[in-house]
Enzyme design. Structure first.
Site, mmCIF file in Angstrom:
data_model
loop_
_atom_site.group_PDB
_atom_site.id
_atom_site.type_symbol
_atom_site.label_atom_id
_atom_site.label_comp_id
_atom_site.label_asym_id
_atom_site.label_seq_id
_atom_site.Cartn_x
_atom_site.Cartn_y
_atom_site.Cartn_z
ATOM 1 N N SER A 187 10.193 0.399 -2.344
ATOM 2 C CA SER A 187 10.135 -0.806 -1.504
ATOM 3 C C SER A 187 8.772 -0.977 -0.826
ATOM 4 C CB SER A 187 11.277 -0.789 -0.485
ATOM 5 O OG SER A 187 11.281 0.396 0.270
ATOM 6 N N LYS A 212 12.208 5.352 -2.433
ATOM 7 C CA LYS A 212 10.921 5.625 -1.811
ATOM 8 C C LYS A 212 10.424 4.363 -1.103
ATOM 9 C CE LYS A 212 6.689 5.343 -2.553
ATOM 10 N NZ LYS A 212 6.351 5.266 -1.127
ATOM 11 N N GLY A 265 6.730 -5.040 -4.551
ATOM 12 C CA GLY A 265 5.419 -4.623 -4.060
ATOM 13 C C GLY A 265 4.350 -5.369 -4.821
ATOM 14 N N SER A 266 3.186 -4.759 -4.927
ATOM 15 C CA SER A 266 2.063 -5.475 -5.538
ATOM 16 C C SER A 266 2.169 -5.499 -7.061
ATOM 17 C CB SER A 266 0.748 -4.819 -5.120
ATOM 18 O OG SER A 266 0.710 -3.498 -5.613
ATOM 19 N N THR A 267 1.521 -6.482 -7.633
ATOM 20 C CA THR A 267 1.495 -6.637 -9.087
ATOM 21 C C THR A 267 0.828 -5.419 -9.726
ATOM 22 O OG1 THR A 267 1.414 -9.007 -8.786
ATOM 23 C CG2 THR A 267 0.651 -8.187 -10.916
ATOM 24 N N VAL A 269 0.662 -2.229 -8.683
ATOM 25 C CA VAL A 269 1.517 -1.026 -8.715
ATOM 26 C C VAL A 269 2.664 -1.217 -9.714
ATOM 27 C CG1 VAL A 269 3.100 0.420 -7.370
ATOM 28 C CG2 VAL A 269 0.894 -0.227 -6.398
ATOM 29 N N GLU A 293 9.734 -7.454 -8.235
ATOM 30 C CA GLU A 293 9.255 -8.688 -7.591
ATOM 31 C C GLU A 293 7.903 -8.348 -6.990
ATOM 32 O OE1 GLU A 293 10.688 -11.404 -8.213
ATOM 33 O OE2 GLU A 293 12.452 -10.461 -9.102
ATOM 34 N N CYS A 327 5.133 -12.192 0.755
ATOM 35 C CA CYS A 327 4.775 -12.494 -0.630
ATOM 36 C C CYS A 327 4.767 -13.996 -0.843
ATOM 37 C CB CYS A 327 5.779 -11.834 -1.557
ATOM 38 S SG CYS A 327 7.457 -12.187 -1.082
ATOM 39 N N GLU A 425 -4.513 -12.914 -4.478
ATOM 40 C CA GLU A 425 -3.634 -12.656 -3.330
ATOM 41 C C GLU A 425 -4.428 -11.890 -2.267
ATOM 42 O OE1 GLU A 425 -0.382 -9.643 -3.469
ATOM 43 O OE2 GLU A 425 0.884 -11.228 -2.665
HETATM 44 P P1 NAD Z 1 2.338 -1.790 -2.754
HETATM 45 O O1 NAD Z 1 2.400 -2.198 -4.184
HETATM 46 O O2 NAD Z 1 1.075 -1.229 -2.245
HETATM 47 O O3 NAD Z 1 3.481 -0.695 -2.470
HETATM 48 C C1 NAD Z 1 4.826 -0.941 -2.811
HETATM 49 C C2 NAD Z 1 5.540 0.385 -2.963
HETATM 50 O O4 NAD Z 1 5.051 1.035 -4.146
HETATM 51 C C3 NAD Z 1 5.298 1.360 -1.813
HETATM 52 O O5 NAD Z 1 6.486 2.042 -1.507
HETATM 53 C C4 NAD Z 1 4.259 2.292 -2.396
HETATM 54 O O6 NAD Z 1 4.228 3.546 -1.781
HETATM 55 C C5 NAD Z 1 4.751 2.383 -3.826
HETATM 56 N N1 NAD Z 1 3.793 2.918 -4.801
HETATM 57 C C6 NAD Z 1 2.450 2.859 -4.777
HETATM 58 N N2 NAD Z 1 1.942 3.484 -5.865
HETATM 59 C C7 NAD Z 1 2.992 3.931 -6.601
HETATM 60 C C8 NAD Z 1 3.130 4.644 -7.825
HETATM 61 N N3 NAD Z 1 2.075 5.008 -8.532
HETATM 62 N N4 NAD Z 1 4.370 4.941 -8.251
HETATM 63 C C9 NAD Z 1 5.457 4.556 -7.552
HETATM 64 N N5 NAD Z 1 5.394 3.887 -6.385
HETATM 65 C C10 NAD Z 1 4.169 3.573 -5.915
HETATM 66 O O7 NAD Z 1 2.811 -3.066 -1.897
HETATM 67 P P2 NAD Z 1 2.880 -3.240 -0.311
HETATM 68 O O8 NAD Z 1 1.484 -3.296 0.218
HETATM 69 O O9 NAD Z 1 3.839 -2.295 0.297
HETATM 70 O O10 NAD Z 1 3.544 -4.689 -0.221
HETATM 71 C C11 NAD Z 1 2.803 -5.856 -0.385
HETATM 72 C C12 NAD Z 1 2.942 -6.414 -1.783
HETATM 73 O O11 NAD Z 1 4.313 -6.626 -2.071
HETATM 74 C C13 NAD Z 1 2.283 -7.769 -1.923
HETATM 75 O O12 NAD Z 1 1.618 -7.842 -3.158
HETATM 76 C C14 NAD Z 1 3.451 -8.739 -1.881
HETATM 77 O O13 NAD Z 1 3.215 -9.976 -2.511
HETATM 78 C C15 NAD Z 1 4.517 -7.946 -2.557
HETATM 79 N N6 NAD Z 1 5.860 -8.397 -2.190
HETATM 80 C C16 NAD Z 1 6.543 -9.146 -3.094
HETATM 81 C C17 NAD Z 1 7.805 -9.640 -2.780
HETATM 82 C C18 NAD Z 1 8.569 -10.489 -3.758
HETATM 83 O O14 NAD Z 1 9.768 -10.683 -3.561
HETATM 84 N N7 NAD Z 1 7.942 -11.000 -4.797
HETATM 85 C C19 NAD Z 1 8.368 -9.343 -1.542
HETATM 86 C C20 NAD Z 1 7.646 -8.545 -0.638
HETATM 87 C C21 NAD Z 1 6.389 -8.079 -0.989
#
Ligand code: NAD
Length: 543
Positions: A187, A212, A265-267, A269, A293, A327, A425
């Site tokens: 998440s 996680k 999370g991010s595109t 990752v 997402e 997001c 973004e």
């Molecule tokens: P992030 O991608 O940095 O992290 C998301 C999760 O991935 C975290 O728990 C992180 O620790 C984990 N992660 C990182 N590297 C990993 C790996 N190698 N293996 C497994 N897990 C890993 O994103 P963030 O900064 O927490 O959130 C912001 C991003 O999320 C933005 O890009 C936003 O647009 C997106 N987001 C999208 C939605 C949607 O519904 N589309 C909703 C909320 C946030």
């Protein structure tokens, strides 16, 4: 064994509390904020129901007040990830065999606990750990998460209700089995509701989960585990592992028993996760289900017939609430030159009234961005705009990290419709505006559709119905959530199923039956009452 056809009533969305001066909820929330600040906690991982303390402590500071502490969390590693997988695999056996109505009851009870005695705790944890106003916390960690936990059991019955046709001599039915193996829920930092939904949606469907959360949002995650435990979730069904993604991710993603990934999370990752799984797909027992997402570059498109006041209010809320860290946040706007002079004046006047500061001062509309890394990334975008000859910073453009990670609401005008700030973004309080010749409405919509790789949310503002119809058609694939005369943020569970495609994700619409269906693997069963006793068909008879 439970005999009976069980119905879950269609839920209603949780009402939003207002926190007005003098209200009981405001007083209770303020008391909880003070209590949390005065009583720092140690946050453990929770594996098989046991609190795991590694001793590798990381301090939790509110992003808006770096001198304060909320406590520490115990950073976990690959060993804890392995323990969580083992716990999930064991717990899955009894959990997946439990009547679905019993699993539903756990979520429904969790919703009631959160709507009641845990509401202020989870809201305060979200405000302090993630730097949200009371309103942003209320619509996220209270209302949206309560809605996920009430609506998902209802939608689960719709999934189970999908049954094939039977005939007089044959009974056909479909069993919606949980996936084989475990589910990995990962998440993001920005929504407690998403954090709560990612592990519980697959669990509801009979799966066991390794969860996680983002390292910058561990406090709400810990309280979610407490609520679920009190609601009756058996140990090991959801295992919380607090650790860095690049450390926890690889051992879990490479495990032969990986049944699915529920990611937000991010595109970048998400693509890394997909590549890791795809790099050796033959090792898994089944093809892992991958639901993600991801990012957005969400737009507000304005037609010259639009109501300027409505556009102004929605640009401010859409772009700057929660510091633009949604997001779905409005991050680019397309404005006709015929409206721009008046709109610009009103927009800048309104933004000048915005207060940015500590979450405990309820007069603030904005707080801090999540952490040092986000502060650096966003301020680099602002500096880029400052030095680019095609861009002009119209307001804001300043940032300061002495007390906390504060960035003032910033509007940039870009003469280039395809500039970096119009397409990437940023995930912060930066709105970029492109002013188009009003006679070129259709060409400008084409720019909007083709400038960014994302397709999450977007809005059209217009009074002219032809313009609305044209935009709805021209921008059909530019957003998975499209709004007419409304901001592109604030989707409500059950009302605006949420998710986008292109680089914004797999569009599996969290909080709907579409998402829940991804966590089951149907088995078709055919039962014949009177099987044939002879292999010969009539056509084979001698003439
Ligand atoms: P992030 O991608 O940095 O992290 C998301 C999760 O991935 C975290 O728990 C992180 O620790 C984990 N992660 C990182 N590297 C990993 C790996 N190698 N293996 C497994 N897990 C890993 O994103 P963030 O900064 O927490 O959130 C912001 C991003 O999320 C933005 O890009 C936003 O647009 C997106 N987001 C999208 C939605 C949607 O519904 N589309 C909703 C909320 C946030």
């Amino acid at each position: 064994m439970f005999n009976g056809i069980f119905h879950i009533r269609e839920p209603k969305n949780e009402p939003i509390l207002r926190y007005e001066p003098g209200s009981a909820e405001r007083a209770a929330l303020k008391t909880e904020l003070t209590r949390m600040l005065e009583n720092p906690v140690e946050v453990p991982s929770v594996i098989n129901g046991r609190e795991i303390r590694t001793g590798d402590l990381v301090e939790l500071n509110p992003p808006h007040n770096l001198r304060q502490t909320l406590g520490n969390y115990h950073r976990a590693g690959a060993r804890e990830a392995e323990m969580a997988i083992t716990a999930a695999n064991q717990a899955k056996i009894a959990w997946s065999e439990m009547d679905w109505s019993a699993r539903a009851t756990v979520m429904l009870k969790a919703a009631e606990l959160l709507a009641g005695k845990y509401r202020h705790t989870l809201n305060a944890a979200t405000m302090l750990n993630m730097s949200k106003t009371c309103h942003q916390a209320e619509i996220d960690s209270a209302c949206e998460l309560i809605d996920f936990w009430r609506f998902n059991p209802y939608f689960m019955t719709q999934v189970y209700d999908q049954q094939p046709i039977s005939t007089q001599d044959v009974l056909n039915y479909m069993e919606h089995r949980p996936l084989e193996g475990f589910v990995f829920a990962v998440s993001p930092f920005n929504f407690t509701s998403i954090a709560g939904n990612l592990p519980t949606a697959p669990a509801l469907m009979g799966n066991a989960v390794v969860w996680k959360p983002a390292s910058s949002a561990v406090l709400p995650a810990y309280y979610i585990m407490k609520i679920l435990k009190e609601a009756g979730l058996p140990d090991g069904v959801i295992n919380l592992v607090l650790g860095p993604g690049p450390v926890i991710g690889p051992p879990v993603l490479n495990h032969v028993d990986l049944g699915g990934v529920h990611f937000t999370g991010s595109t970048y990752v998400f693509s890394t996760i997909w590549l890791t799984i795809g790099s050796d797909i033959r090792k898994y027992q089944s093809y892992p289900r991958i639901v993600g997402e991801t990012g957005g570059k969400d737009f507000i498109f304005v037609h010259e017939s639009a109501d300027i006041k409505a556009v102004t209010a929605n640009l401010v809320r859409g772009a700057f609430e929660y510091q633009g860290q949604k997001c779905s946040a409005a991050s680019r706007a397309y404005i006709p030159d015929s409206l721009w002079p008046r709109l610009k004046e009103q927009l800048l006047d309104e933004i000048a009234t915005i207060k940015v500061g500590d979450v405990c001062d309820f007069r603030n509309f904005m707080n801090a961005v999540i952490d040092k890394a986000a502060f650096k990334t966003i301020s680099e975008y602002i500096d880029f705009a400052r030095h680019d000859p095609h861009m002009e910073i119209l307001c804001g453009g300043t940032y300061d990290q002495k007390e906390g990670y504060f960035i003032q609401p910033t509007v940039v005008q870009s003469a280039d419709p395809r500039s970096k700030l119009m397409s990437e973004e940023i995930f912060g309080p930066v709105l970029t505006v492109y002013v188009y010749p009003h006679a070129e409405f259709e060409q400008a919509m084409d720019l909007c559709n083709t400038t960014s790789p994302y397709a999450l949310t977007g809005s059209i503002f217009a009074q002219d119905r032809f313009a609305i119809v044209k935009a709805t058609k021209a921008l059909r694939n530019a957003a998975g959530n499209f709004y007419i005369n409304d901001k592109p943020t604030g989707a409500v569970v059950g009302q605006q199923p949420f998710g986008g495609s292109r680089a914004s994700g797999t569009n599996d619409k969290a909080g709907t039956w579409l998402n829940l269906e991804r966590w089951v693997s149907p088995r078709s069963i055919k039962e014949t009452y009177l099987p044939p006793a002879n292999y010969r068909y009539p056509f084979m008879a001698e003439p």
